[in-house]
Design a protein around this motif. Structure first.
Motif, PDB file in Angstrom:
ATOM      1  N   PHE A  90      41.243  35.608  27.960  1.00 46.00           N
ATOM      2  CA  PHE A  90      41.182  35.972  26.819  1.00 46.00           C
ATOM      3  C   PHE A  90      39.518  36.149  26.287  1.00 46.00           C
ATOM      4  O   PHE A  90      39.288  37.246  25.654  1.00 46.00           O
ATOM      5  CB  PHE A  90      41.767  35.347  25.465  1.00 46.00           C
ATOM      6  CG  PHE A  90      43.184  35.321  25.539  1.00 46.00           C
ATOM      7  CD1 PHE A  90      43.989  36.603  25.791  1.00 46.00           C
ATOM      8  CD2 PHE A  90      44.086  34.365  25.366  1.00 46.00           C
ATOM      9  CE1 PHE A  90      45.214  36.848  25.954  1.00 46.00           C
ATOM     10  CE2 PHE A  90      45.520  34.555  25.464  1.00 46.00           C
ATOM     11  CZ  PHE A  90      46.080  35.534  25.715  1.00 46.00           C
ATOM     12  N   TYR A  91      38.837  35.332  26.833  1.00 51.05           N
ATOM     13  CA  TYR A  91      37.329  35.288  26.571  1.00 51.05           C
ATOM     14  C   TYR A  91      36.765  36.553  27.295  1.00 51.05           C
ATOM     15  O   TYR A  91      36.242  37.481  26.793  1.00 51.05           O
ATOM     16  CB  TYR A  91      36.646  34.040  27.230  1.00 51.05           C
ATOM     17  CG  TYR A  91      35.149  34.370  27.008  1.00 51.05           C
ATOM     18  CD1 TYR A  91      34.364  33.984  26.059  1.00 51.05           C
ATOM     19  CD2 TYR A  91      34.225  34.818  28.124  1.00 51.05           C
ATOM     20  CE1 TYR A  91      32.892  34.079  25.837  1.00 51.05           C
ATOM     21  CE2 TYR A  91      32.867  35.101  28.086  1.00 51.05           C
ATOM     22  CZ  TYR A  91      32.323  34.611  26.903  1.00 51.05           C
ATOM     23  OH  TYR A  91      31.109  34.983  26.834  1.00 51.05           O
ATOM     24  N   LEU A  92      37.185  36.957  28.596  1.00 50.82           N
ATOM     25  CA  LEU A  92      36.766  38.173  29.145  1.00 50.82           C
ATOM     26  C   LEU A  92      37.253  39.398  28.636  1.00 50.82           C
ATOM     27  O   LEU A  92      36.769  40.495  28.316  1.00 50.82           O
ATOM     28  CB  LEU A  92      37.644  38.202  30.598  1.00 50.82           C
ATOM     29  CG  LEU A  92      36.632  37.122  31.654  1.00 50.82           C
ATOM     30  CD1 LEU A  92      37.717  36.920  32.930  1.00 50.82           C
ATOM     31  CD2 LEU A  92      35.336  37.773  31.996  1.00 50.82           C
ATOM     32  N   LEU A  93      38.457  39.488  28.090  1.00 44.66           N
ATOM     33  CA  LEU A  93      39.190  40.619  27.368  1.00 44.66           C
ATOM     34  C   LEU A  93      38.387  40.819  26.098  1.00 44.66           C
ATOM     35  O   LEU A  93      38.108  41.986  25.527  1.00 44.66           O
ATOM     36  CB  LEU A  93      40.559  40.546  27.016  1.00 44.66           C
ATOM     37  CG  LEU A  93      41.503  40.236  28.726  1.00 44.66           C
ATOM     38  CD1 LEU A  93      42.860  39.834  28.131  1.00 44.66           C
ATOM     39  CD2 LEU A  93      41.524  41.683  28.924  1.00 44.66           C
ATOM     40  N   GLN A  94      38.105  39.834  25.240  1.00 44.86           N
ATOM     41  CA  GLN A  94      37.509  40.171  23.950  1.00 44.86           C
ATOM     42  C   GLN A  94      35.888  40.406  24.075  1.00 44.86           C
ATOM     43  O   GLN A  94      35.465  41.232  23.413  1.00 44.86           O
ATOM     44  CB  GLN A  94      37.617  38.737  23.099  1.00 44.86           C
ATOM     45  CG  GLN A  94      37.220  38.894  21.560  1.00 44.86           C
ATOM     46  CD  GLN A  94      37.455  37.885  20.556  1.00 44.86           C
ATOM     47  OE1 GLN A  94      38.251  36.918  21.149  1.00 44.86           O
ATOM     48  NE2 GLN A  94      37.394  37.884  19.340  1.00 44.86           N
ATOM     49  N   SER A  95      35.298  39.558  25.029  1.00 43.06           N
ATOM     50  CA  SER A  95      33.922  39.955  25.141  1.00 43.06           C
ATOM     51  C   SER A  95      33.490  41.220  26.030  1.00 43.06           C
ATOM     52  O   SER A  95      32.274  41.703  25.644  1.00 43.06           O
ATOM     53  CB  SER A  95      33.150  38.718  25.775  1.00 43.06           C
ATOM     54  OG  SER A  95      33.554  38.559  27.125  1.00 43.06           O
ATOM     55  N   GLY A  96      34.517  41.514  26.950  1.00 43.70           N
ATOM     56  CA  GLY A  96      34.174  42.647  27.855  1.00 43.70           C
ATOM     57  C   GLY A  96      33.261  42.480  29.014  1.00 43.70           C
ATOM     58  O   GLY A  96      32.756  43.227  29.483  1.00 43.70           O
ATOM     59  N   CYS A  97      32.982  40.901  29.242  1.00 43.85           N
ATOM     60  CA  CYS A  97      31.910  40.757  30.165  1.00 43.85           C
ATOM     61  C   CYS A  97      32.482  40.787  31.416  1.00 43.85           C
ATOM     62  O   CYS A  97      33.970  40.940  31.712  1.00 43.85           O
ATOM     63  CB  CYS A  97      31.302  39.282  30.233  1.00 43.85           C
ATOM     64  SG  CYS A  97      32.405  37.789  30.413  1.00 43.85           S
ATOM     65  N   GLN A  98      32.018  40.881  32.509  1.00 44.84           N
ATOM     66  CA  GLN A  98      32.014  41.084  34.000  1.00 44.84           C
ATOM     67  C   GLN A  98      32.700  39.503  34.548  1.00 44.84           C
ATOM     68  O   GLN A  98      32.335  38.553  33.918  1.00 44.84           O
ATOM     69  CB  GLN A  98      31.071  41.240  34.868  1.00 44.84           C
ATOM     70  CG  GLN A  98      30.643  42.928  34.488  1.00 44.84           C
ATOM     71  CD  GLN A  98      29.180  42.949  35.458  1.00 44.84           C
ATOM     72  OE1 GLN A  98      28.599  42.245  35.884  1.00 44.84           O
ATOM     73  NE2 GLN A  98      28.635  44.000  35.013  1.00 44.84           N
TER      74      GLN A  98
END
Length: 139
Positions: free
Chosen positions: A56-64
């Motif tokens: 969910f962190y990846l999805l919300q932040s859009g980071c690689q």
């Protein structure tokens, strides 16, 4: 939704590491769909809640994937579970259960009774070729 003292406490994320972390209540809705500890072989050491928080962190932040903070499980582990959940239908089961629950809370039938399909022609590209875009609305 009206913001009352109760709803503010209920949705407060100020004590969490990241705003994308799951609350205990959110985790209780997702936990039944997580794979159980294997009976044979090596026992899982990674917390699936930490894996879900990382996804969910990846999805919300859009980071690689490579920029995943180090306080989450290793990126290879998180990616492994993400792909596994895609392949084995875990994401679909979570989505369907939450979708039905949301409809019930709204006082509607679990499954929609009809659908509306809308199409629109749009000029795209240098030569202006038309393409159709469809939108599906479930009611």
């Amino acid at each position: 939704m009206a913001w009352t003292p109760f709803t503010r406490r209920h949705h407060d994320r100020s004590r969490m590491r990241y705003a994308s972390d799951l609350t205990d209540r959110e985790w209780s809705l997702i936990d039944p769909f997580m794979p159980r500890q294997p009976r044979l072989g090596r026992r899982r050491k990674t917390s699936l809640r930490a894996v879900m928080d990382a996804i969910f962190y990846l999805l919300q932040s859009g980071c690689q994937w490579a920029l995943l903070p180090h306080d989450f499980p290793p990126k290879s582990t998180v990616y492994h579970y993400f792909k596994r959940f895609c392949r084995d239908g875990t994401w679909r089961r979570i989505h369907d259960a939450l979708y039905c629950r949301t409809r019930q809370l709204e006082g509607r039938e679990e499954q929609p009774s009809f659908a509306i399909i809308d199409s629109q022609s749009v000029k795209t590209g240098p030569d202006g070729a038309c393409r159709k875009f469809f939108r599906l609305t479930l009611c």
